[in-house]
Design a protein around this motif. Structure first.
Motif, PDB file in Angstrom:
ATOM      1  N   ILE A 143       0.837  -1.202   0.000  1.00 59.70           N
ATOM      2  CA  ILE A 143       0.000   0.000   0.000  1.00 59.70           C
ATOM      3  C   ILE A 143       0.871   1.250   0.000  1.00 59.70           C
ATOM      4  O   ILE A 143       0.637   2.188  -0.769  1.00 59.70           O
ATOM      5  CB  ILE A 143      -0.962  -0.008   1.199  1.00 59.70           C
ATOM      6  N   PHE A 144       1.895   1.268   0.851  1.00 62.02           N
ATOM      7  CA  PHE A 144       2.793   2.419   0.930  1.00 62.02           C
ATOM      8  C   PHE A 144       3.450   2.690  -0.420  1.00 62.02           C
ATOM      9  O   PHE A 144       3.489   3.824  -0.890  1.00 62.02           O
ATOM     10  CB  PHE A 144       3.864   2.180   2.003  1.00 62.02           C
ATOM     11  N   ARG A 145       3.952   1.626  -1.061  1.00 56.36           N
ATOM     12  CA  ARG A 145       4.614   1.797  -2.356  1.00 56.36           C
ATOM     13  C   ARG A 145       3.635   2.299  -3.415  1.00 56.36           C
ATOM     14  O   ARG A 145       3.979   3.153  -4.235  1.00 56.36           O
ATOM     15  CB  ARG A 145       5.230   0.482  -2.812  1.00 56.36           C
ATOM     16  N   SER A 146       2.424   1.803  -3.393  1.00 54.27           N
ATOM     17  CA  SER A 146       1.422   2.241  -4.368  1.00 54.27           C
ATOM     18  C   SER A 146       1.065   3.710  -4.177  1.00 54.27           C
ATOM     19  O   SER A 146       0.961   4.466  -5.141  1.00 54.27           O
ATOM     20  CB  SER A 146       0.164   1.384  -4.248  1.00 54.27           C
ATOM     21  N   VAL A 147       0.867   4.116  -2.940  1.00 53.89           N
ATOM     22  CA  VAL A 147       0.539   5.522  -2.657  1.00 53.89           C
ATOM     23  C   VAL A 147       1.709   6.413  -3.048  1.00 53.89           C
ATOM     24  O   VAL A 147       1.517   7.487  -3.630  1.00 53.89           O
ATOM     25  CB  VAL A 147       0.149   5.706  -1.178  1.00 53.89           C
ATOM     26  N   TRP A 148       2.936   5.976  -2.746  1.00 51.66           N
ATOM     27  CA  TRP A 148       4.130   6.754  -3.098  1.00 51.66           C
ATOM     28  C   TRP A 148       4.195   6.961  -4.614  1.00 51.66           C
ATOM     29  O   TRP A 148       4.406   8.081  -5.088  1.00 51.66           O
ATOM     30  CB  TRP A 148       5.372   6.015  -2.623  1.00 51.66           C
ATOM     31  N   THR A 149       4.006   5.898  -5.381  1.00 60.32           N
ATOM     32  CA  THR A 149       4.048   5.987  -6.839  1.00 60.32           C
ATOM     33  C   THR A 149       2.928   6.883  -7.363  1.00 60.32           C
ATOM     34  O   THR A 149       3.142   7.688  -8.275  1.00 60.32           O
ATOM     35  CB  THR A 149       3.944   4.584  -7.461  1.00 60.32           C
ATOM     36  N   PHE A 150       1.746   6.731  -6.788  1.00 60.38           N
ATOM     37  CA  PHE A 150       0.620   7.574  -7.188  1.00 60.38           C
ATOM     38  C   PHE A 150       0.915   9.051  -6.931  1.00 60.38           C
ATOM     39  O   PHE A 150       0.661   9.900  -7.776  1.00 60.38           O
ATOM     40  CB  PHE A 150      -0.648   7.154  -6.442  1.00 60.38           C
ATOM     41  N   MET A 151       1.461   9.367  -5.769  1.00 65.09           N
ATOM     42  CA  MET A 151       1.764  10.765  -5.447  1.00 65.09           C
ATOM     43  C   MET A 151       2.851  11.320  -6.361  1.00 65.09           C
ATOM     44  O   MET A 151       2.854  12.506  -6.675  1.00 65.09           O
ATOM     45  CB  MET A 151       2.189  10.890  -3.977  1.00 65.09           C
ATOM     46  N   ASP A 152       3.793  10.474  -6.800  1.00 63.93           N
ATOM     47  CA  ASP A 152       4.820  10.925  -7.741  1.00 63.93           C
ATOM     48  C   ASP A 152       4.225  11.307  -9.089  1.00 63.93           C
ATOM     49  O   ASP A 152       4.789  12.121  -9.815  1.00 63.93           O
ATOM     50  CB  ASP A 152       5.881   9.842  -7.946  1.00 63.93           C
ATOM     51  N   SER A 153       3.086  10.730  -9.440  1.00 62.06           N
ATOM     52  CA  SER A 153       2.473  11.028 -10.735  1.00 62.06           C
ATOM     53  C   SER A 153       1.673  12.326 -10.712  1.00 62.06           C
ATOM     54  O   SER A 153       1.280  12.816 -11.760  1.00 62.06           O
ATOM     55  CB  SER A 153       1.572   9.870 -11.176  1.00 62.06           C
ATOM     56  N   ILE A 154       1.438  12.894  -9.543  1.00 62.85           N
ATOM     57  CA  ILE A 154       0.705  14.156  -9.420  1.00 62.85           C
ATOM     58  C   ILE A 154       1.725  15.290  -9.396  1.00 62.85           C
ATOM     59  O   ILE A 154       2.592  15.345  -8.510  1.00 62.85           O
ATOM     60  CB  ILE A 154      -0.159  14.176  -8.140  1.00 62.85           C
ATOM     61  N   ALA A 155       1.620  16.186 -10.353  1.00 61.27           N
ATOM     62  CA  ALA A 155       2.636  17.231 -10.531  1.00 61.27           C
ATOM     63  C   ALA A 155       2.802  18.114  -9.297  1.00 61.27           C
ATOM     64  O   ALA A 155       3.924  18.354  -8.841  1.00 61.27           O
ATOM     65  CB  ALA A 155       2.288  18.084 -11.742  1.00 61.27           C
ATOM     66  N   TRP A 156       1.708  18.600  -8.717  1.00 61.30           N
ATOM     67  CA  TRP A 156       1.839  19.532  -7.590  1.00 61.30           C
ATOM     68  C   TRP A 156       2.403  18.851  -6.349  1.00 61.30           C
ATOM     69  O   TRP A 156       3.038  19.499  -5.517  1.00 61.30           O
ATOM     70  CB  TRP A 156       0.516  20.224  -7.270  1.00 61.30           C
TER      71      TRP A 156
END
Length: 70
Positions: free
Chosen positions: A18-31
């Motif tokens: 879950i942590f890795r997925s959230v981290w990757t997701f947040m990296d895809s959001i520019a702001w």
């Protein structure tokens, strides 16, 4: 091993995924990758952590006081 140990190991593995997925997701959001976004996320995370820890402490105090040895 006891079933509780297996379930704790499963929970640990799931939390890593879950942590890795959230981290990757947040990296895809520019702001969220910019300086201001990181600062906002840090403050929100700190506030959430303080609220959670205070709630846990209050609940633990209601259910038996301090831990043994304190």
């Amino acid at each position: 091993m006891k079933k509780i140990i297996w379930m704790e190991m499963l929970l640990l593995g799931a939390s890593i995924l879950i942590f890795r997925s959230v981290w990757t997701f947040m990296d895809s959001i520019a702001w969220a990758s910019g300086g201001v976004g990181l600062a906002v996320l840090l403050v929100v995370g700190m506030v959430a952590a303080v609220v959670a820890l205070r709630s846990i402490e209050a609940l633990a105090g209601q259910k038996g006081g301090k831990a043994e040895g304190e």
